[in-house]
Design an enzyme around this catalytic site. Structure first.
Site, PDB file in Angstrom:
ATOM      1  N   CYS A   1      15.324 -68.886  65.957  1.00  0.00           N
ATOM      2  CA  CYS A   1      15.809 -68.421  64.147  1.00  0.00           C
ATOM      3  C   CYS A   1      14.390 -68.144  64.038  1.00  0.00           C
ATOM      4  CB  CYS A   1      14.718 -70.235  64.048  1.00  0.00           C
ATOM      5  SG  CYS A   1      13.241 -71.005  65.028  1.00  0.00           S
TER       6      CYS A   1
ATOM      7  N   HIS B   1       8.950 -71.923  59.421  1.00  0.00           N
ATOM      8  CA  HIS B   1       8.224 -71.287  60.266  1.00  0.00           C
ATOM      9  C   HIS B   1       7.941 -70.120  59.194  1.00  0.00           C
ATOM     10  CE1 HIS B   1      10.006 -73.321  63.736  1.00  0.00           C
ATOM     11  NE2 HIS B   1      10.687 -71.719  63.855  1.00  0.00           N
TER      12      HIS B   1
END
Ligand code: A2P
Length: 338
Positions: free
Chosen positions: A129, A236
């Protein structure tokens, strides 16, 4: 044309988000079946007014003749089952790290290397990711200025660690003892590293360095990552410093960022994890030339790790295959292994 689709790991955070993204993007589906472990067999998941019953994953399922299988059930399940599905003619997009370094398995971020998806032999790997959002942000820089070195520090949410990460943070915020953990340190009110190996690096850091070079087709690119988890649930963020071969011309880069597919450029203010959560874009802000080096710049990159970092990227890979008529592989996975 519409397709017979299996979701493996359908009860997980990424699996459920894959279902959302398939519906939102109106992916053409003729039949949809959901698989998870024995524990969840019989669970009902609602999808587009349908009540779908979760089935246990067994060897026989691989023979069901699916056109597509989206896997997000961890590396062990992918290592065992993805080749079985591929050998029976199903195209697998795998969200685990099981196949990401296999030279016969393309590692794809559609905004960066969509053409690689067309070379598949039955399995395509969805990257880590943190690496997906970094690759999307770096591709325009590479195109304009040719990257020499990348130094990145991540600020990652706990959802990247699946249900266990969320459970540890929830318990700590509620003042109770977590029954499962992703870190021996408390996560609440803290920052923690991913488990660090004897060589001084965490596997997350190694994945970012290795996968970025592969996606960008730049084995020579210098990459240094420091990966940290924060007590936030979703998305994130990354602080990135990039050094290039050519001198940085910021207006040219801003022009590309304004028009590039999949990027939301935020010149004023800055994107945060809350900005990115629930979206499919990679958000870029705080673009600054390095005052000490005319060949370098700094930027801030944020994306929803469950969407662009996993589910959305996987569905975008399917869209590339459908648009190019390449759901069937050129050579089968079984042929390559025999
Ligand atoms: P289950 O809910 O039955 O445990 P997450 O990463 O959010 O924890 O999700 C992991 C997903 O992978 C879940 O859907 C989980 O199903 C599934 N899974 C875990 N182990 C297996 C297995 N052995 N076979 C099939 N699915 C599995």
């Amino acid at each position: 044309m519409s397709f017979r689709v299996a979701i493996v790991g359908a009860t997980g955070l990424v699996g459920r988000t894959m279902l959302d993204v398939l519906a939102e993007r109106q992916f053409p589906i003729a039949e949809l079946r959901l698989f998870a472990s024995e524990r969840s067999a019989g669970t009902i998941i609602e999808w587009k007014n349908l009540q779908l019953r979760v089935e246990p994953l067994t060897m026989d399922v691989a023979r069901s003749g699916f056109d597509i299988a989206l896997f997000s059930a961890g590396s062990a399940v992918s290592r065992e089952y993805a080749p079985l599905f591929a050998n029976y003619g199903t195209t697998v997009v795998d969200n685990s790290s099981a196949w990401r370094t296999d030279p016969n398995v393309p590692l794809v971020v559609p905004e960066v290397n969509a053409h690689r998806a067309l070379e598949h032999h039955g399995i395509i790997a969805n990257p880590n990711c943190s690496t997906i959002q970094l690759a999307v942000a770096l591709a325009p820089i590479e195109r304009l200025f040719n990257i020499v070195r990348v130094v990145v520090a991540t600020y990652q949410s706990v959802s990247g660690a699946g249900a266990r990460g969320l459970a540890q943070l929830d318990a700590e915020l509620a003042g109770t003892e977590p029954t499962v953990r992703i870190s021996s340190h408390p996560i609440a009110h803290n920052t923690v590293f991913h488990p660090i190996a004897d060589d001084g690096w965490s596997e997350e850091e190694r994945k970012m360095m290795r996968e970025l070079r592969r996606i960008m087709d730049r084995p020579d690119m210098a990459v240094i990552a420091t990966c940290v988890r924060l007590p936030i649930y979703r998305s994130h963020a990354e602080a990135v410093w990039v050094e290039c071969q050519h001198q940085i011309e910021l207006p040219a880069l801003i022009e590309l960022y304004r028009t590039a597919a999949g990027i939301e450029y935020v010149p004023e203010n800055y994107p945060t994890p809350l900005t990115a959560s629930g979206t499919n874009a990679v958000w870029i802000g705080r673009l600054r030339p390095d005052p000490s080096n005319p060949h370098a710049l700094a930027l801030w990159v944020v994306a929803d790790n469950v969407r662009k970092g996993a589910a959305t990227n996987a569905v975008q890979i399917l869209e590339v295959l459908v648009q190019n008529g390449r759901l069937s592989p050129a050579h089968s996975f079984a042929e390559l292994r025999s």
